[in-house]
Design an enzyme around this catalytic site. Structure first.
Site, PDB file in Angstrom:
ATOM      1  N   CYS A 221       0.597  -1.168   0.423  1.00 28.26           N
ATOM      2  CA  CYS A 221      -0.218  -0.102   0.505  1.00 28.26           C
ATOM      3  C   CYS A 221       1.024   1.195   0.087  1.00 28.26           C
ATOM      4  CB  CYS A 221      -1.103   0.099   1.260  1.00 28.26           C
ATOM      5  SG  CYS A 221      -1.737   1.631   1.871  1.00 28.26           S
TER       6      CYS A 221
ATOM      7  N   GLU B 185      -5.823  -5.299   5.501  1.00 27.38           N
ATOM      8  CA  GLU B 185      -5.918  -3.938   5.047  1.00 27.38           C
ATOM      9  C   GLU B 185      -7.409  -4.162   3.646  1.00 27.38           C
ATOM     10  OE1 GLU B 185      -6.223  -1.961   1.905  1.00 27.38           O
ATOM     11  OE2 GLU B 185      -6.475  -0.211   3.702  1.00 27.38           O
TER      12      GLU B 185
ATOM     13  N   TYR C  85      -9.618   0.555  -5.163  1.00 31.97           N
ATOM     14  CA  TYR C  85      -9.329  -0.766  -4.556  1.00 31.97           C
ATOM     15  C   TYR C  85      -8.908  -2.274  -6.348  1.00 31.97           C
ATOM     16  CZ  TYR C  85      -8.720  -0.478   0.472  1.00 31.97           C
ATOM     17  OH  TYR C  85      -8.376  -0.150   1.687  1.00 31.97           O
TER      18      TYR C  85
ATOM     19  N   THR D  82      -4.035   5.102   7.522  1.00 30.31           N
ATOM     20  CA  THR D  82      -3.255   4.704   6.088  1.00 30.31           C
ATOM     21  C   THR D  82      -2.354   5.902   6.096  1.00 30.31           C
ATOM     22  OG1 THR D  82      -4.882   2.669   5.557  1.00 30.31           O
ATOM     23  CG2 THR D  82      -3.069   3.705   4.474  1.00 30.31           C
TER      24      THR D  82
ATOM     25  N   GLU E  25      -0.203   1.187   9.887  1.00 25.81           N
ATOM     26  CA  GLU E  25      -1.369   2.488  10.167  1.00 25.81           C
ATOM     27  C   GLU E  25      -1.196   2.956  11.576  1.00 25.81           C
ATOM     28  OE1 GLU E  25      -2.756  -0.208   7.016  1.00 25.81           O
ATOM     29  OE2 GLU E  25      -3.373   1.687   7.175  1.00 25.81           O
TER      30      GLU E  25
ATOM     31  N   HIS F 201     -13.024   5.962  -2.259  1.00 24.61           N
ATOM     32  CA  HIS F 201     -11.949   5.361  -1.906  1.00 24.61           C
ATOM     33  C   HIS F 201     -12.294   3.682  -2.093  1.00 24.61           C
ATOM     34  CE1 HIS F 201      -8.063   4.952   0.172  1.00 24.61           C
ATOM     35  NE2 HIS F 201      -8.982   3.419   1.750  1.00 24.61           N
TER      36      HIS F 201
ATOM     37  N   CYS G  39      -4.293   7.898  -1.204  1.00 21.60           N
ATOM     38  CA  CYS G  39      -4.755   8.138  -2.024  1.00 21.60           C
ATOM     39  C   CYS G  39      -5.788   8.098  -1.433  1.00 21.60           C
ATOM     40  CB  CYS G  39      -5.739   6.835  -2.822  1.00 21.60           C
ATOM     41  SG  CYS G  39      -4.320   5.353  -2.551  1.00 21.60           S
TER      42      CYS G  39
HETATM   43 FE1  SF4 Z   1      -2.871   1.518   0.333  1.00 21.10          FE
HETATM   44 FE2  SF4 Z   1      -6.040   2.370   0.454  1.00 21.10          FE
HETATM   45 FE3  SF4 Z   1      -4.643   3.831  -2.173  1.00 21.10          FE
HETATM   46 FE4  SF4 Z   1      -5.149   1.073  -2.147  1.00 21.10          FE
HETATM   47  S1  SF4 Z   1      -6.946   3.047  -2.190  1.00 21.10           S
HETATM   48  S2  SF4 Z   1      -2.884   1.516  -1.954  1.00 21.10           S
HETATM   49  S3  SF4 Z   1      -4.950   0.189  -0.058  1.00 21.10           S
HETATM   50  S4  SF4 Z   1      -4.668   4.025   0.682  1.00 21.10           S
HETATM   51 FE    FE Z   2      -7.447   1.799   2.618  1.00 21.26          FE
END
Ligand code: SF4
Ligand code: FE
Length: 485
Positions: free
Chosen positions: A100, A445, A298, A191, A259, A294, A104
């Site tokens: 990670c 995660e 993923y 994070t 985290e 968010h 983001c």
């Molecule tokens: Fe990390 Fe979330 Fe970015 Fe994926 S979307 S790299 S889990 S911060």
């Molecule tokens: Fe995340």
């Protein structure tokens, strides 16, 4: 952009002088401490990529506020292309770090706050968006990393923010002053928290009228007085701390986000950094938009990780001499299929994006939720297939110390070798990489990042248009559409 390179980023963190604890001790320099340094290096790749001619187009954007070239991680999406480029960028970063890269969360916070501040201003004649733009231009010019701070501790979950025995279980306004606000509480699971320059605070859930003091959006520097961070333990952290490079699996970048708990003890926030102050009716919308942005990520970042894991397993099967077996090929095919399925959802929710009233673009929320829900299953299934193909040697593999021991190193090499022409060290390194990407905190995660699976299911049912679907069925079955239950 003042912070241009990965090295500039590390230097800027060294100057930050923020308060970070780990295992009861203060960390002086997060860029050098072995527990935090791998995560810092992963975030640093977001800076490096912006200077790489191959990826510049993905990693940078043109600011709609200043017309200047900025990092995409500080950009407000202006069209569908921006949304798609973000997903592609995250996949590349996942491939390059196997981890990670954390940046983001702030990006999604920026986009959610921008669009909601516009709508609050429309209704209440406030000037939140102007304040936010001023702050955002500073972030873009400095090229700061922002941690999006949403999740509160929540204390007794049967009670709302205002009913808690301890009011600090939800971050709240403790005092309203002429020059700004004083806030108290904490945010969990942050994070990239320990290696961000700024903290963008958002409410954790939809608030009711009684919870005005909890309906807060604001930004504070990571080194603001009263801010304390505690970096979390992770599986295998001792291996990192002892600099056991092989046993760490992914020694350069770690394996998960890193985290932290961020505690806010009477932190002062001047008015020009406050972007919501008691407008409870907008808290639900903000959480909804942040979560969708968010969740859309993923299928980008996790697919990048799945690319690495699939490659690791494929090479391991070559070392072990099993690569031609039909069930092995089938399981690797399945790993690829699952990864690309996740990617499809993220691309789809970006392609179906549309503008909010502010002009900032929003992903399709149904497809983003479906994509993230699939991550909570498919990433685990990919990990299961990886463990299946890797075999039991991962559970027995002796340490790097044994491998290098004069006494038993020969035995380790002899009995952990595979096909004759490939070095035994490769098998051990790849095994450790697979171990680090499939065990402990790495998968937590995928399960809980951007909201636990149940959070997506709530949204999927809410937006599933069951009435419309029933009408479709009734029409085909010859049942009058007016017939009610
Ligand atoms: Fe990390 Fe979330 Fe970015 Fe994926 S979307 S790299 S889990 S911060
Ligand atoms: Fe995340």
């Amino acid at each position: 952009m003042k912070i241009k390179t990965a090295q500039d980023y590390l230097k800027s963190l060294r100057k930050l002088n923020h308060t970070v604890y780990y295992k009861g001790k203060k960390i002086k320099d997060v860029t050098r401490h072995p527990a935090t340094a791998p995560h810092v290096r992963a975030a640093a790749v977001t800076y490096a990529l912006a200077n790489d001619p191959e990826y510049k187009d993905l990693a940078t954007a043109v600011s709609h506020l200043t017309g200047k070239i900025i990092s995409r991680f500080t950009h407000v999406h202006q069209n569908v292309e921006d949304l798609i480029k973000k997903v592609k960028l995250l996949r590349v970063l996942g491939q390059k770090t196997g981890s990670c890269f954390q940046r983001c969360v702030g990006l999604d916070g920026i986009n959610a706050v921008y669009s909601v501040a516009f709508e609050i201003d429309q209704k209440h004649k406030t000037d939140y968006l102007e304040r936010f733009k001023k702050w955002l231009i500073m972030i873009q010019e400095e090229n700061y990393m922002v941690v999006g701070a949403m999740t509160d501790p929540k204390g007794d979950r049967s009670k709302g923010p205002a009913q808690q025995f301890d009011p600090d279980q939800y971050l709240h306004i403790a005092e309203r002053r002429e020059d700004g606000l004083v806030i108290r509480g904490a945010k969990l699971h942050m994070t990239g928290g320990v290696n961000s320059h700024e903290i963008l605070i958002m409410p954790t859930t939809a608030m009711d009228e009684k919870s005005k003091d909890y309906a807060l959006v604001c930004a504070i520097p990571a080194n603001a007085p009263g801010v304390t961070m505690i970096f979390g333990r992770q599986a295998n952290d001792n291996r990192k701390e002892n600099r056991e490079r092989i046993d760490a699996g992914n020694p350069v970048f770690g394996g998960v986000g890193g985290e932290a708990v961020i505690a806010f003890e009477n932190v002062f926030v001047p008015w020009d950094r406050v972007f919501m102050n008691g407008e409870t009716e907008f808290t639900g919308l903000l959480v909804y938009r942040f979560a969708a942005h968010h969740r859309a990520n993923y299928g980008g970042c996790k697919t990048g990780l799945i690319d690495v894991l699939t490659g690791a397993v494929a090479y391991l099967t070559q070392i072990q001499g099993t690569e031609k077996a039909s069930h092995v090929r089938d399981k690797i095919t399945e790993m690829i299929h699952l990864g690309e399925t996740l990617y499809s959802s993220s691309i789809a929710c970006a392609a179906e994006g549309c503008p909010t009233p502010s002009g900032a673009y929003m992903v399709d929320t149904m497809l983003a939720n479906v994509g993230k829900q699939n991550v909570t299953r498919f990433h685990f299934e990919v990990a299961r297939l990886a463990a299946d193909l890797a075999g039991g040697f991962l559970a027995t593999l002796p340490s790097e110390y044994d491998l290098k021991s004069e006494d038993v190193g020969g035995l380790v090499k002899k009995y952990f070798s595979g096909v004759a022409h490939l070095p035994v060290e490769d098998r051990i390194k790849i095994g450790r990489l697979i171990e680090s990407m499939t065990g402990g905190t790495a998968l937590v995660e995928s399960m809980h990042g951007a909201g636990s699976p149940q959070a997506q299911r709530v949204m999927i049912l809410r937006e599933g248009e069951l009435d419309k679907k029933m009408k479709l069925a009734k029409a085909l079955a010859g049942i009058p559409p007016t017939r009610e239950k």
